[in-house]
Scaffold this active site. Structure first.
Site, PDB file in Angstrom:
ATOM      1  N   ALA A  11      -7.724  -0.583  -9.480  1.00 28.43           N
ATOM      2  CA  ALA A  11      -8.156  -1.962  -9.744  1.00 28.43           C
ATOM      3  C   ALA A  11      -6.970  -2.798 -10.202  1.00 28.43           C
ATOM      4  CB  ALA A  11      -9.251  -1.953 -10.817  1.00 28.43           C
ATOM      5  N   ASP A  35     -11.298   2.569 -11.458  1.00 26.59           N
ATOM      6  CA  ASP A  35      -9.963   2.835 -11.993  1.00 26.59           C
ATOM      7  C   ASP A  35     -10.113   3.798 -13.167  1.00 26.59           C
ATOM      8  OD1 ASP A  35      -7.163   0.851 -11.698  1.00 26.59           O
ATOM      9  OD2 ASP A  35      -7.238   2.389 -13.265  1.00 26.59           O
ATOM     10  N   THR A  93       2.326   3.340  -6.047  1.00 17.01           N
ATOM     11  CA  THR A  93       3.204   4.305  -5.368  1.00 17.01           C
ATOM     12  C   THR A  93       4.643   4.041  -5.828  1.00 17.01           C
ATOM     13  OG1 THR A  93       3.211   2.736  -3.507  1.00 17.01           O
ATOM     14  CG2 THR A  93       1.805   4.670  -3.291  1.00 17.01           C
ATOM     15  N   ALA A 165       1.176 -11.771  -1.352  1.00 18.88           N
ATOM     16  CA  ALA A 165       2.245 -11.961  -2.331  1.00 18.88           C
ATOM     17  C   ALA A 165       1.584 -12.449  -3.616  1.00 18.88           C
ATOM     18  CB  ALA A 165       3.264 -12.974  -1.828  1.00 18.88           C
ATOM     19  N   ASN A 225       8.570  -5.845   4.218  1.00 20.63           N
ATOM     20  CA  ASN A 225       9.172  -6.100   2.903  1.00 20.63           C
ATOM     21  C   ASN A 225      10.698  -6.055   2.972  1.00 20.63           C
ATOM     22  OD1 ASN A 225       6.867  -6.649   1.574  1.00 20.63           O
ATOM     23  ND2 ASN A 225       6.767  -4.785   0.368  1.00 20.63           N
ATOM     24  N   LEU A 228      11.992  -9.320   4.455  1.00 17.15           N
ATOM     25  CA  LEU A 228      11.892 -10.454   3.522  1.00 17.15           C
ATOM     26  C   LEU A 228      12.998 -10.368   2.461  1.00 17.15           C
ATOM     27  CD1 LEU A 228       7.999 -10.560   3.117  1.00 17.15           C
ATOM     28  CD2 LEU A 228       9.427 -12.264   4.258  1.00 17.15           C
ATOM     29  N   CYS A 277       7.531  -4.311  -5.635  1.00 18.58           N
ATOM     30  CA  CYS A 277       7.569  -3.671  -4.317  1.00 18.58           C
ATOM     31  C   CYS A 277       8.886  -3.731  -3.548  1.00 18.58           C
ATOM     32  CB  CYS A 277       6.442  -4.226  -3.459  1.00 18.58           C
ATOM     33  SG  CYS A 277       4.849  -3.759  -4.149  1.00 18.58           S
ATOM     34  N   PHE A 339       8.303 -12.336 -12.647  1.00 23.60           N
ATOM     35  CA  PHE A 339       9.261 -12.160 -11.539  1.00 23.60           C
ATOM     36  C   PHE A 339       9.213 -13.315 -10.550  1.00 23.60           C
ATOM     37  CE2 PHE A 339       7.216 -10.822  -7.524  1.00 23.60           C
ATOM     38  CZ  PHE A 339       5.909 -10.588  -7.932  1.00 23.60           C
TER      39      PHE A 339
HETATM   40  P1  NAD Z   1      -1.169  -1.516  -9.918  1.00 26.56           P
HETATM   41  O1  NAD Z   1      -0.301  -0.629 -10.723  1.00 26.56           O
HETATM   42  O2  NAD Z   1      -1.379  -2.919 -10.362  1.00 26.56           O
HETATM   43  O3  NAD Z   1      -2.617  -0.849  -9.747  1.00 26.56           O
HETATM   44  C1  NAD Z   1      -2.813   0.489  -9.412  1.00 26.56           C
HETATM   45  C2  NAD Z   1      -4.027   0.969 -10.200  1.00 26.56           C
HETATM   46  O4  NAD Z   1      -4.384   2.273  -9.716  1.00 26.56           O
HETATM   47  C3  NAD Z   1      -3.796   1.138 -11.703  1.00 26.56           C
HETATM   48  O5  NAD Z   1      -4.707   0.328 -12.424  1.00 26.56           O
HETATM   49  C4  NAD Z   1      -4.028   2.638 -11.972  1.00 26.56           C
HETATM   50  O6  NAD Z   1      -4.651   2.905 -13.213  1.00 26.56           O
HETATM   51  C5  NAD Z   1      -4.935   3.005 -10.816  1.00 26.56           C
HETATM   52  N1  NAD Z   1      -4.954   4.444 -10.489  1.00 26.56           N
HETATM   53  C6  NAD Z   1      -3.907   5.276 -10.269  1.00 26.56           C
HETATM   54  N2  NAD Z   1      -4.354   6.499  -9.950  1.00 26.56           N
HETATM   55  C7  NAD Z   1      -5.705   6.464  -9.986  1.00 26.56           C
HETATM   56  C8  NAD Z   1      -6.732   7.419  -9.742  1.00 26.56           C
HETATM   57  N3  NAD Z   1      -6.451   8.679  -9.390  1.00 26.56           N
HETATM   58  N4  NAD Z   1      -8.025   7.042  -9.882  1.00 26.56           N
HETATM   59  C9  NAD Z   1      -8.331   5.769 -10.225  1.00 26.56           C
HETATM   60  N5  NAD Z   1      -7.396   4.816 -10.455  1.00 26.56           N
HETATM   61  C10 NAD Z   1      -6.096   5.151 -10.334  1.00 26.56           C
HETATM   62  O7  NAD Z   1      -0.551  -1.500  -8.444  1.00 26.56           O
HETATM   63  P2  NAD Z   1      -0.641  -2.650  -7.343  1.00 26.56           P
HETATM   64  O8  NAD Z   1       0.386  -3.700  -7.614  1.00 26.56           O
HETATM   65  O9  NAD Z   1      -2.060  -3.040  -7.161  1.00 26.56           O
HETATM   66  O10 NAD Z   1      -0.127  -1.853  -6.060  1.00 26.56           O
HETATM   67  C11 NAD Z   1      -0.911  -0.870  -5.449  1.00 26.56           C
HETATM   68  C12 NAD Z   1      -0.296  -0.512  -4.112  1.00 26.56           C
HETATM   69  O11 NAD Z   1      -0.297  -1.660  -3.254  1.00 26.56           O
HETATM   70  C13 NAD Z   1       1.157  -0.056  -4.177  1.00 26.56           C
HETATM   71  O12 NAD Z   1       1.375   0.932  -3.223  1.00 26.56           O
HETATM   72  C14 NAD Z   1       1.941  -1.304  -3.816  1.00 26.56           C
HETATM   73  O13 NAD Z   1       3.183  -0.994  -3.208  1.00 26.56           O
HETATM   74  C15 NAD Z   1       1.033  -1.958  -2.807  1.00 26.56           C
HETATM   75  N6  NAD Z   1       1.155  -3.426  -2.717  1.00 26.56           N
HETATM   76  C16 NAD Z   1       1.277  -4.177  -3.840  1.00 26.56           C
HETATM   77  C17 NAD Z   1       1.343  -5.562  -3.739  1.00 26.56           C
HETATM   78  C18 NAD Z   1       1.486  -6.439  -4.956  1.00 26.56           C
HETATM   79  O14 NAD Z   1       1.671  -7.645  -4.780  1.00 26.56           O
HETATM   80  N7  NAD Z   1       1.401  -5.942  -6.157  1.00 26.56           N
HETATM   81  C19 NAD Z   1       1.231  -6.176  -2.488  1.00 26.56           C
HETATM   82  C20 NAD Z   1       1.082  -5.364  -1.364  1.00 26.56           C
HETATM   83  C21 NAD Z   1       1.034  -3.990  -1.493  1.00 26.56           C
HETATM   84  C1  UGA Z   2       6.162  -9.436  -1.534  1.00 25.36           C
HETATM   85  C2  UGA Z   2       5.856  -9.848  -0.096  1.00 25.36           C
HETATM   86  O1  UGA Z   2       6.117 -11.256   0.050  1.00 25.36           O
HETATM   87  C3  UGA Z   2       4.398  -9.549   0.262  1.00 25.36           C
HETATM   88  O2  UGA Z   2       4.171  -9.848   1.633  1.00 25.36           O
HETATM   89  C4  UGA Z   2       4.124  -8.063   0.002  1.00 25.36           C
HETATM   90  O3  UGA Z   2       2.765  -7.772   0.259  1.00 25.36           O
HETATM   91  C5  UGA Z   2       4.443  -7.738  -1.436  1.00 25.36           C
HETATM   92  O4  UGA Z   2       5.833  -8.069  -1.705  1.00 25.36           O
HETATM   93  C6  UGA Z   2       4.294  -6.283  -1.768  1.00 25.36           C
HETATM   94  O5  UGA Z   2       4.332  -5.438  -0.897  1.00 25.36           O
HETATM   95  O6  UGA Z   2       4.176  -6.050  -2.970  1.00 25.36           O
HETATM   96  P1  UGA Z   2       5.715 -10.480  -3.928  1.00 25.36           P
HETATM   97  O7  UGA Z   2       6.728  -9.493  -4.368  1.00 25.36           O
HETATM   98  O8  UGA Z   2       4.420 -10.538  -4.649  1.00 25.36           O
HETATM   99  O9  UGA Z   2       5.352 -10.241  -2.380  1.00 25.36           O
HETATM  100  O10 UGA Z   2       6.324 -11.955  -3.972  1.00 25.36           O
HETATM  101  P2  UGA Z   2       7.407 -12.715  -3.064  1.00 25.36           P
HETATM  102  O11 UGA Z   2       6.946 -14.099  -2.886  1.00 25.36           O
HETATM  103  O12 UGA Z   2       7.757 -11.972  -1.847  1.00 25.36           O
HETATM  104  O13 UGA Z   2       8.676 -12.767  -4.023  1.00 25.36           O
HETATM  105  C7  UGA Z   2       9.393 -11.592  -4.339  1.00 25.36           C
HETATM  106  C8  UGA Z   2      10.631 -11.963  -5.135  1.00 25.36           C
HETATM  107  O14 UGA Z   2      11.565 -12.652  -4.298  1.00 25.36           O
HETATM  108  C9  UGA Z   2      10.358 -12.892  -6.306  1.00 25.36           C
HETATM  109  O15 UGA Z   2      11.154 -12.518  -7.397  1.00 25.36           O
HETATM  110  C10 UGA Z   2      10.766 -14.253  -5.781  1.00 25.36           C
HETATM  111  O16 UGA Z   2      11.132 -15.150  -6.792  1.00 25.36           O
HETATM  112  C11 UGA Z   2      11.950 -13.874  -4.917  1.00 25.36           C
HETATM  113  N1  UGA Z   2      12.247 -14.853  -3.848  1.00 25.36           N
HETATM  114  C12 UGA Z   2      11.315 -15.125  -2.898  1.00 25.36           C
HETATM  115  C13 UGA Z   2      13.504 -15.444  -3.796  1.00 25.36           C
HETATM  116  O17 UGA Z   2      14.358 -15.183  -4.653  1.00 25.36           O
HETATM  117  N2  UGA Z   2      13.773 -16.322  -2.791  1.00 25.36           N
HETATM  118  C14 UGA Z   2      12.870 -16.621  -1.833  1.00 25.36           C
HETATM  119  O18 UGA Z   2      13.187 -17.430  -0.921  1.00 25.36           O
HETATM  120  C15 UGA Z   2      11.598 -16.012  -1.879  1.00 25.36           C
END
Ligand code: NAD
Ligand code: UGA
Length: 462
Positions: A11, A35, A93, A165, A225, A228, A277, A339
């Protein structure tokens, strides 16, 4: 298979918003987000929508609309798995901190644990959807775990990486550029893909839903990623060249972005990219390439991270050098800790590394961020350098930017929050020690206006 119940394990920043939108757009499907973190689940269930565990513009509204109707948050992982035909794995991850691949490879222990949990309790066929970002071919490992631990039910694995994002997550989810769904090219695999396509097609035009094989889907996420982040490191590297040559990075960025083949997104120079990420996914790509002997490919992608660190370091060095050269107060006001703007997420924020560099030089920091609180800031600092005592001596956190600037000659902008642009800068200037400097690590402020007030303005690459 007609899906009536969905479970999402995890979650977090992805699981919460993604499932909120799936529930909102599919009122006929029950969505349960589970979660192991009880506090997080309680926050998701809080009556006070300001207490949701993550800040994301527009999220509270969608949660309010769907929660309690067909969107539920729970710690009962087993029950949600048993009751659902489709299970998303959306757990973290992170980069491995020990064992083979330490410092580079993605740690799949949480993903694998989810697969084991699903296999242990499933008593009917399940579609398991990989939502977490994972190395290419992880779906094979998930399948192995599922099949070897439960031979009584059929498991179909899909890859459906998330591209949202933070800060714009709701818009990204509601109007995605594309949704990618990877699945097996078997009859059962194709049916599973169709079930997920149906869910997304409640609101995403069918032409924007791309179906692929499992491994292409997994690799597309890491590649997106990396591309970008590569653009940001490219523009950041050129910002240094601009400083040495008299060119202006904002003008260069605009000029190249107008070429439709290049495009203008992700060309904003900064103090360095952060977020949970980009770094971990590139490290993972480097690890995969190196581990199969593609050393030159690995080195190419690794360079993105080297430039990112260099950009953070040189920003801190510039401040430190100025303090020494001009014998200024060793107090700095830092505006922004998240960030990026519009999120309370601080994972891998450039601010943490800049602050750590400055503290090593015995500089005191007064910090303000509109959405990040004091305990998070100390948590972040202690996490990277473990020096709680020194951090307490050198850091003060404020709830108001005006309290931040006492006895400071220098303000450093580290996050591009919109509110910083709207400040009454004259009032701030009057309160500061003189001469007053602004280091704009995001190039968001109006240089001419600040210089007319009396500030010395130092942007990036200009
Ligand atoms: P997060 O740390 O915010 O959330 C993950 C959650 O999973 C935590 O609350 C944790 O307690 C829970 N968890 C872990 N193991 C568990 C289990 N066995 N049972 C139940 N709950 C469990 O992470 P996030 O930012 O949501 O990212 C999750 C995934 O999505 C990662 O692989 C990340 O790379 C990917 N991702 C993240 C973003 C982003 O913007 N944060 C965007 C795209 C993809
Ligand atoms: C990024 C990707 O944009 C998403 O598509 C992806 O799903 C995600 O990672 C993920 O896999 O977690 P996010 O990290 O949430 O999203 O935010 P971004 O807008 O990509 O910014 C990432 C970082 O780059 C920030 O620190 C931002 O300030 C910086 N940034 C972004 C720059 O310095 N310059 C830019 O032109 C754009």
């Amino acid at each position: 298979m007609k899906i009536k119940n969905i479970c999402c394990i995890g979650a977090g920043y992805v699981g919460g918003p993604t499932m909120a939108v799936i529930a909102q757009k599919n009122p006929h499907i029950n969505v349960t987000v589970v979660d192991i973190n009880e506090e997080r689940i309680n926050q998701w269930n809080s009556d006070d929508l300001d207490k949701l565990p993550i800040y994301e513009p527009g999220l509270a509204h969608v949660v309010k609309e769907a929660r309690g109707k067909n969107l539920f948050f729970s710690t009962n992982v087993k029950k949600a798995i048993i009751n659902s035909e489709m299970i998303f794995i959306s757990v973290n991850t992170p980069t491995k901190t020990s064992g083979k691949g330490k410092g580079f490879a993605a740690d799949l222990k949480y993903v694998k644990l989810c697969a084991k949990q699903i296999a242990d309790v499933a008593n009917s066929d399940k579609i398991v959807v990989e939502k977490s970002t994972v190395p290419v071919r992880t779906s094979e490992k998930i399948k192995e775990i599922l099949i070897s631990n439960n031979k009584n039910v059929d498991f179909q694995i899909l890859s459906n990486p998330e591209f949202l994002a933070e800060g714009t997550a709701m818009r990204d989810l509601q109007i995605p550029d594309r949704v990618i769904i990877g699945g097996d090219n078997t009859n059962k695999g194709k049916k599973a893909v169709k079930s997920l396509v149906e869910i997304y097609s409640s609101w995403v035009p069918i032409d924007n839903i791309l179906t692929t094989n499992l491994w292409s889907s997994e690799l597309s996420k890491l590649t997106a990623n990396a591309f970008l982040a590569q653009r940001i490191s490219s523009i950041n590297s050129l910002s240094e060249l601009c400083e040495e040559t008299g060119a202006d990075i904002e003008e260069v960025s605009k000029a190249i972005g107008m070429d439709s083949r290049i495009g203008s997104s992700f060309l904003k120079t900064s103090v360095g990219f952060g977020g949970s990420c980009f770094q971990k996914d590139i490290l993972n790509l480097v690890y995969i390439s190196r581990s199969i002997g593609l050393e030159k490919v690995a080195n190419y992608w690794e360079q993105i991270l080297i430039i990112n660190k260099h950009q953070r370091d040189r920003f801190a060095n510039k401040i430190y050098s100025l303090i020494n050269k001009e014998s200024l107060n060793k107090n700095i006001c830092i505006l922004g800790w998240a960030f990026k703007k519009d999120t309370n997420d601080t994972r891998e924020s450039a601010a943490i590394y800049v602050a750590s560099n400055l503290i090593k030089s015995n500089i005191n920091l007064s910090i303000y961020d509109p959405k990040v609180n004091e305990s998070q800031i100390f948590f972040d600092m202690n996490y990277i350098d473990g020096n709680d005592k020194k951090n307490k001596e050198h850091i003060s956190v404020y709830n108001n930017p005006l309290d931040c600037i006492d006895k400071t000659n220098i303000i450093a902008i580290l996050t591009e929050w919109d509110e910083f642009k709207d400040y009454e800068w004259k009032k701030i200037f009057d309160k500061m020690s003189k001469p007053a400097y602004i280091f704009d690590g995001r190039n968001i402020l109006d240089r001419d206006k600040l210089e007319s007030i009396g500030f010395n303005y130092i942007g990036l690459g200009r």
